[in-house]
Design an enzyme around this catalytic site. Structure first.
Site, PDB file in Angstrom:
ATOM      1  N   ILE A 186      39.136  31.714  34.509  1.00  0.00           N
ATOM      2  CA  ILE A 186      40.522  31.141  34.590  1.00  0.00           C
ATOM      3  C   ILE A 186      41.347  31.019  35.882  1.00  0.00           C
ATOM      4  O   ILE A 186      41.269  32.259  36.304  1.00  0.00           O
ATOM      5  CB  ILE A 186      41.463  31.570  33.331  1.00  0.00           C
ATOM      6  CG1 ILE A 186      40.945  31.384  32.130  1.00  0.00           C
ATOM      7  CG2 ILE A 186      42.578  30.589  33.486  1.00  0.00           C
ATOM      8  CD1 ILE A 186      41.593  32.103  31.079  1.00  0.00           C
ATOM      9  N   MET A 216      42.662  39.813  37.293  1.00  0.00           N
ATOM     10  CA  MET A 216      41.858  40.272  38.516  1.00  0.00           C
ATOM     11  C   MET A 216      43.194  39.911  39.544  1.00  0.00           C
ATOM     12  O   MET A 216      43.535  39.051  39.733  1.00  0.00           O
ATOM     13  CB  MET A 216      40.730  39.630  38.964  1.00  0.00           C
ATOM     14  CG  MET A 216      39.663  39.835  38.166  1.00  0.00           C
ATOM     15  SD  MET A 216      38.154  38.679  38.720  1.00  0.00           S
ATOM     16  CE  MET A 216      38.998  37.332  37.874  1.00  0.00           C
ATOM     17  N   GLY A 240      41.893  35.455  43.339  1.00  0.00           N
ATOM     18  CA  GLY A 240      42.614  35.660  42.121  1.00  0.00           C
ATOM     19  C   GLY A 240      42.479  35.013  40.573  1.00  0.00           C
ATOM     20  O   GLY A 240      42.412  33.787  40.691  1.00  0.00           O
ATOM     21  N   SER A 241      42.650  35.779  39.495  1.00  0.00           N
ATOM     22  CA  SER A 241      42.539  34.733  38.242  1.00  0.00           C
ATOM     23  C   SER A 241      42.373  35.951  37.084  1.00  0.00           C
ATOM     24  O   SER A 241      42.613  37.039  37.395  1.00  0.00           O
ATOM     25  CB  SER A 241      41.382  33.941  38.469  1.00  0.00           C
ATOM     26  OG  SER A 241      41.710  32.988  37.248  1.00  0.00           O
ATOM     27  N   ARG A 242      41.676  35.537  36.160  1.00  0.00           N
ATOM     28  CA  ARG A 242      41.381  36.359  35.127  1.00  0.00           C
ATOM     29  C   ARG A 242      39.910  35.760  34.371  1.00  0.00           C
ATOM     30  O   ARG A 242      39.597  34.390  34.414  1.00  0.00           O
ATOM     31  CB  ARG A 242      42.266  36.326  34.039  1.00  0.00           C
ATOM     32  CG  ARG A 242      42.399  35.420  32.891  1.00  0.00           C
ATOM     33  CD  ARG A 242      43.631  35.828  32.165  1.00  0.00           C
ATOM     34  NE  ARG A 242      43.719  35.068  30.932  1.00  0.00           N
ATOM     35  CZ  ARG A 242      44.538  34.543  30.084  1.00  0.00           C
ATOM     36  NH1 ARG A 242      45.894  34.594  30.755  1.00  0.00           N
ATOM     37  NH2 ARG A 242      44.305  33.981  29.127  1.00  0.00           N
TER      38      ARG A 242
END
Length: 217
Positions: free
Chosen positions: A156, A98, A186-188
């Protein structure tokens, strides 16, 4: 529509924006500087508002045979990996990255019972770093589904994300498409599927939470 996790930040940002926009009129006499500061302030406010947006993504046909994308973003990994925390065997990992402009709501990808839910403090490596799934701040959740068995997803944190919100509680029955949490800035999210799962996405494909079918059976 905005996500509840952004309520305090949005109110604080609105207050600061109003103070700055009105205040510069009294503190600065040069018109172009006043307008520049006001425009920049409004743009920053728009960035905050868009980050916490929570679009209505209703699911027309909820199915135990489908695994839907839990978040918006880009598919960056599809590969077999060894999962050491819970399964301790090989799984098929599908990872969605993301960017700061994506919707950051995490939604349940499938129906089932929460079997495992754990928060891990950690580092803030960039989200695409190979070690991010093992060393960054993260949450690990396992859902038992009647068709797929146990499926894991992992939120994460990235270099900008400093807080992960996870709603999953062990023993709770969860439903595909409902809010599962939020990752701020932000991240995944990694999905760990049984080997042999029929994956419907490809690398670099854009995924939409509650809309893109990650796998079917």
């Amino acid at each position: 529509m905005f996500h509840k996790e952004g309520a305090k930040i949005i109110l604080f940002s609105l207050l600061i924006a109003v103070i700055v926009i009105i205040g510069v009129e009294y503190l600065i006499s040069t018109p172009w500087i006043i307008k520049t500061i006001q425009i920049i302030t409004l743009l920053l406010l728009v960035v905050v508002l868009q980050f916490f947006r929570n679009p209505n993504r209703s699911i027309q046909n909820i199915s135990d045979h489908l695994i839907l994308a839990p978040v918006d973003g880009k598919v960056v990994v599809i590969e077999e990996v060894f999962e050491p925390e819970y399964f301790k065997d090989k799984r098929l990992m599908v990872s969605i990255f993301m960017s700061p402009i994506n919707v950051h709501v995490t939604r349940y990808a499938l129906n089932g019972i929460v079997k495992y839910s754990k928060y891990h403090p950690g580092k803030y490596l960039v989200a695409w770093h190979p070690k991010a799934s093992e060393e960054n701040e993260r949450t690990t959740v396992v859902i038992e589904n009647p068709v797929y068995g146990e499926v894991m997803y992992r939120q994460i944190a990235g270099a900008l994300a400093k807080r992960i919100v996870n709603y999953a509680k062990v023993g709770e029955k969860v439903y595909q498409g409902n809010d599962a949490g939020f990752i701020k800035f932000g991240s995944r999210v990694d999905l760990y599927l049984p080997l042999g799962t029929n994956v419907n996405v490809v690398l670099n494909q854009k995924a939409r939470g509650n809309k893109t079918v990650i796998a079917n059976k």
